[in-house]
Design an enzyme around this catalytic site. Structure first.
Site, PDB file in Angstrom:
ATOM      1  N   HIS A  67       0.834  -1.212   0.000  1.00  0.00           N
ATOM      2  CA  HIS A  67       0.000   0.000   0.000  1.00  0.00           C
ATOM      3  C   HIS A  67       0.866   1.258   0.000  1.00  0.00           C
ATOM      4  O   HIS A  67       0.610   2.233  -0.710  1.00  0.00           O
ATOM      5  CB  HIS A  67      -0.911  -0.044   1.230  1.00  0.00           C
ATOM      6  N   GLU A  70       2.206   1.823  -3.393  1.00  0.00           N
ATOM      7  CA  GLU A  70       1.157   2.384  -4.269  1.00  0.00           C
ATOM      8  C   GLU A  70       1.103   3.897  -4.133  1.00  0.00           C
ATOM      9  O   GLU A  70       1.051   4.618  -5.122  1.00  0.00           O
ATOM     10  CB  GLU A  70      -0.188   1.742  -3.894  1.00  0.00           C
ATOM     11  N   HIS A  71       1.169   4.406  -2.931  1.00  0.00           N
ATOM     12  CA  HIS A  71       1.165   5.859  -2.730  1.00  0.00           C
ATOM     13  C   HIS A  71       2.377   6.501  -3.396  1.00  0.00           C
ATOM     14  O   HIS A  71       2.270   7.518  -4.083  1.00  0.00           O
ATOM     15  CB  HIS A  71       1.219   6.193  -1.227  1.00  0.00           C
TER      16      HIS A  71
END
Lengths: 424, 436
Positions: A67, A70-71
């Site tokens: 995650h 992804e950022h």
């Protein structure tokens, strides 16, 4: 380059599938006359992949790194992808789920330009210690937001009660402590292991021109190394951790989820299990069922009651949830209804209605370019055909449902999770 | 790209104060029929209006039992018959709708449309009554559910904070009324008083009926025209939204519940509301300020200063309000608030590039045009249009935005005034709520 056309006469839909010579699978489902176009570029890498074997090394990474990556992928040395999309007017986003990470945009104009941005920035990683530290603040806020979310918590607590070892129980964003261990080097390692075109997919839906998309792909896709990453999961026993978990949060009425752990599947078997289980759940507790009526009218459940077959790469469970002042009673009634159906049998008319309901809702999915593109990406990663779910649902028999009823629900594979109000 | 919705839209009055809008669109595999009553939002009527859809869904002539009705819907390929209330400005909209698979996609070429249309008609016009009142059991069960729904408004902290700022800011205005009513008002509803509210809807409340999807609307228009013709309709209730443009004092409210992330919501009087000529300019100004990931708020409060996970602005055009919502750490409250206000000043002073303006317009254009691809979004869009007395398509709205310039945006922005600051923060003892 290998390509084929998959058609569904029943749905009046067509999908073009290309296996690009760089290794990337590309699916295009044209929707004539639509204003919006949707593209999703995803990788088979999610929150569950926190231990993997790559280039001979057995690597374990901090929770929440997929995650976090992804950022960060949106950022490059001279700005971020949102600034680039601003020029084309596209609305862009991304999400990390348990078993994949997807980068997407929707737009009503300048589709090719937006597609170029998508293919470019996802293939161009840029991570530095400084940019990592900055993101820790933002993601820290995101984690705190989810800690307050009773729906999120009741669900994850259930996963923690059902799964002994499987990483599906880990919070997708990790914890503030785990993300503090993330470094730029670790991000690069995960990137090069998983963001390999052989491990990825591009799905497009809208009033698009497949040839133009393939030209853009030829222009921008970089040939991938053939190194293969393999996620490693500890064995997950059939037994669960505990049969009840409880937490108190600022809610007015208790929230509950109870779940039945199941053996995971892929491909046709997965499509079949999902279709049959959905039909079975409709019969047991759908809003036309006697169980639903009893629970609803006695105030044990309300319109928030829902049931779902939660499944993905390497995990599966039936989950039932809602709000109730007496969650244990709801679960007991549900289990009793299962026994009643096993003994009395299922009415043919009830089965037919449930089947039509599941079929009807699956067909409706094809009206939305968003749902189509996301569906294509999941189907690819699970080895399921683009129209297979609908076809499988149309061919389920009552015998299939009986078989499922008898093998899936077991008192030993079931756990209850509740979120109670603070003053209780 | 064809603007399909504009080509095939038809609108005609079918009764006193009732219009039927049909959009025939062959791209979809489903049809949507909705009946929307347009009532003034008032404390005396809010709760009963909110209860009506819940009770009406429980049965109708032909299918007086809720489970029987739901069984019929399942047979019709899982058709979804539902309803509820929403608030737009100081209007309470009471809606009942049915969404179903189009006949062409059924397994045996069945006429699902006409059966679903008839069920919806029956639910609205022929509910289950006894001596002119709803059944006690049905009313009691749904009163309990509505009460739970009102109480549950605290569960999602983001929407709770958003609701609270409206209640505080507009406590002496109709806009501050909860569209679900209050717990007390719900408890006072009786089967008779609910039946009166239902009669008021049919006899005196304006209505907008929609059919959107591939189906030919002719039969459906006839069905609802007949239904309304059997009701005596006079003295249609008027509705209006009072717009307040000035602020005397800025109020600050801090509320504490055990939360990990604080919510900061700021309410502003925009000074512009429908049918003012600069509504589009205000929409664009708020987009430049905080309506996209390239807007001032996202770029500065989130990306540059890492103060929040989300920070955006929303414009309520009927009432003429703007809200800025953000999730922050309580320690950063002053910093975040100051930066938000500083960014607003930047927009007012014209300190935004031509690119920022262009990107905001493109982003709005994109969001308008995407409306054409969803049954629900088309319904919502045209309902809003009819409430403002127009019938523009989303594309036409997009075209209007593209033509606006910097001067229009600065002009609109300078009308915005801060009214209320609301902070939802954690309690003193940090509940590190862990599962047991």
């Amino acid at each position: 380059m290998q390509n084929n056309v998959i058609e569904s006469k029943r749905l009046n839909e067509k999908v073009f599938h290309f296996r690009h010579n760089t290794g990337l699978d590309i699916y295009i489902e044209p929707k004539k006359g639509y204003s919006s176009n949707y593209a999703i570029f995803g990788t088979k890498y999610g929150s569950i992949d926190n231990r993997f074997i790559w280039k001979g090394e057995d690597i374990t990474v901090p929770e929440g790194i997929a995650h976090f990556l992804e950022h960060k992928l949106f950022e490059s040395e001279d700005g971020d992808a949102f600034q680039r999309y601003a020029r084309t007017g596209a609305s862009a986003n991304a999400y990390t789920s348990f078993d994949k990470t997807c980068y997407l945009f929707s737009c009503t104009d300048k589709f090719q330009e937006s597609l170029e941005i998508l293919l470019d920035f996802v293939q161009s990683p840029y991570f530095t210690q400084q940019t990592v530290e900055k993101e820790q603040g933002i993601i820290g806020q995101e984690i705190r937001m989810y800690l307050d979310d009773p729906g999120w918590r009741v669900f994850f607590n259930l996963l923690g009660a059902l799964y002994q070892n499987h990483p599906v129980k880990i919070d997708i964003a990790g914890t503030e402590k785990s993300i503090s261990m993330i470094t730029a080097d670790l991000l690069y390692k995960c990137y090069y292991a998983f963001y390999n075109l052989n491990n990825m997919v591009l799905c497009v839906s809208g009033d698009v021109d497949p040839d133009a998309i393939m030209k853009t792909a030829d222009k921008l896709l970089k040939p991938a190394e053939s190194s293969i990453v393999q996620s490693k999961f500890e064995d997950e026993p059939d037994s669960i951790v505990k049969n009840r978990v409880e937490q108190k949060l600022s809610v007015s009425v208790p929230l509950f989820h109870f779940g039945f752990k199941d053996k995971p599947a892929l491909g046709r078997e997965m499509a079949f299990k999902e279709a049959v289980t959905s039909i079975l759940l409709e019969i047991i507790g759908g809003d036309a069922s006697p169980l639903y009526r009893r629970l609803y009218d006695s105030g044990l459940i309300n319109a928030s009651f829902g049931m779902q077959y939660f499944n993905g790469r390497s995990f599966a469970a039936t989950v039932v949830g809602g709000e109730s002042r007496e969650p244990e009673k709801v679960m007991t009634e549900f289990l009793n209804e299962i026994e009643t159906l096993k003994n009395k049998g299922i009415e043919k008319a009830d089965f037919e209605r449930a089947k039509r309901t599941v079929f009807g809702r699956l067909v409706a999915h094809y009206d939305s370019v968003d749902e189509i593109a996301n569906g294509l990406s999941s189907c690819h990663f699970y080895g399921v055909g683009p129209f297979e779910m609908v076809d499988v649902a149309a061919s389920v028999t009552i015998e299939d449902v009986y078989a499922r009823l008898n093998e899936h629900f077991d008192g030993n594979n079931c756990a209850l999770s509740v979120v109670l109000p603070l003053d209780l | 790209m064809i603007d399909i919705s504009r080509k095939a839209i038809a609108n005609e009055p079918i009764a006193n104060g009732v219009n039927f809008t049909s959009i025939q669109d062959k791209r979809f595999k489903q049809n949507l029929i909705s009946v929307n009553f347009i009532a003034p939002l008032k404390k005396e009527t809010a709760a009963a209006n909110a209860l009506l859809p819940l009770v009406l869904k429980r049965g109708c002539e032909g299918y007086p039992d809720m489970t029987e009705l739901n069984r019929k819907l399942k047979e019709l390929y899982g058709a979804r018959l539902d309803g509820g209330v929403t608030k737009r400005g100081e209007i309470q909209i009471i809606s009942l709708f049915v969404e179903m698979l189009d006949n062409d996609y059924t397994l045996q070429n069945e006429n699902v449309l006409s059966e679903c249309a008839e069920l919806l008609r029956s639910v609205v016009f022929n509910p289950v009554l006894q001596s002119g009142a709803f059944l006690q059991e049905n009313v009691d069960i749904e009163k309990r559910n509505l009460t739970d729904m009102i109480n549950a408004q605290i569960n999602d902290k983001r929407t709770y904070a958003s609701r609270r700022v409206k209640e505080e800011m507009c406590k002496n205005e109709a806009y501050g009324i909860n569209e679900l009513g209050t717990i007390e008002d719900v408890s006072n509803i009786t089967p008779q008083s609910l039946a009166e509210a239902w009669n008021t809807l049919l006899q005196s409340t304006a209505a907008e009926v929609f059919l959107i999807g591939p189906a030919d609307p002719a039969d459906c228009i006839k069905l609802f025209t007949d239904a309304f013709s059997k009701v005596q309709r006079n003295n249609i209730l008027s509705y209006e939204t009072k717009v307040i443009r000035n602020v005397e004092n800025v109020n600050t409210i801090v509320e504490r519940v055990p939360v990990n992330q604080a919510k900061l919501v700021m309410g502003f009087r925009a000074g512009v509301a429908t049918p003012d000529s600069d509504v589009a300019a205000m929409q664009l100004a708020t987009t430049v300020f905080g309506g996209s990931p390239n807007a001032k708020l996202f770029v500065n409060v989130r990306e540059k200063m890492s103060l929040c996970y989300y920070c955006y602005s929303r414009y309520e055009r009927q009432k003429g309000l703007m809200f800025v919502e953000s999730g922050i750490e309580e320690n950063n409250y002053e910093k975040a608030k100051d930066e938000i206000l500083r960014q607003l000043e930047e927009v007012k002073s014209g300190n935004f590039s031509d690119d920022e303006l262009k990107f905001a317009a493109l982003s709005l254009e994109n969001s308008y045009k995407e409306i054409a691809d969803s049954l629900g979004d088309l319904n919502g869009w045209y309902l809003g249009q009819l409430l403002s007395g127009s019938l523009r398509s989303p594309s036409e709205a997009a075209e209007e935005v593209i033509l606006l310039g910097r001067k229009a945006v600065i002009g609109a922005a300078n009308k915005i005034k801060l009214d209320t600051v609301y902070l939802l923060a954690g309690t003193a003892k940090e509940e590190n709520a862990d599962a047991e």
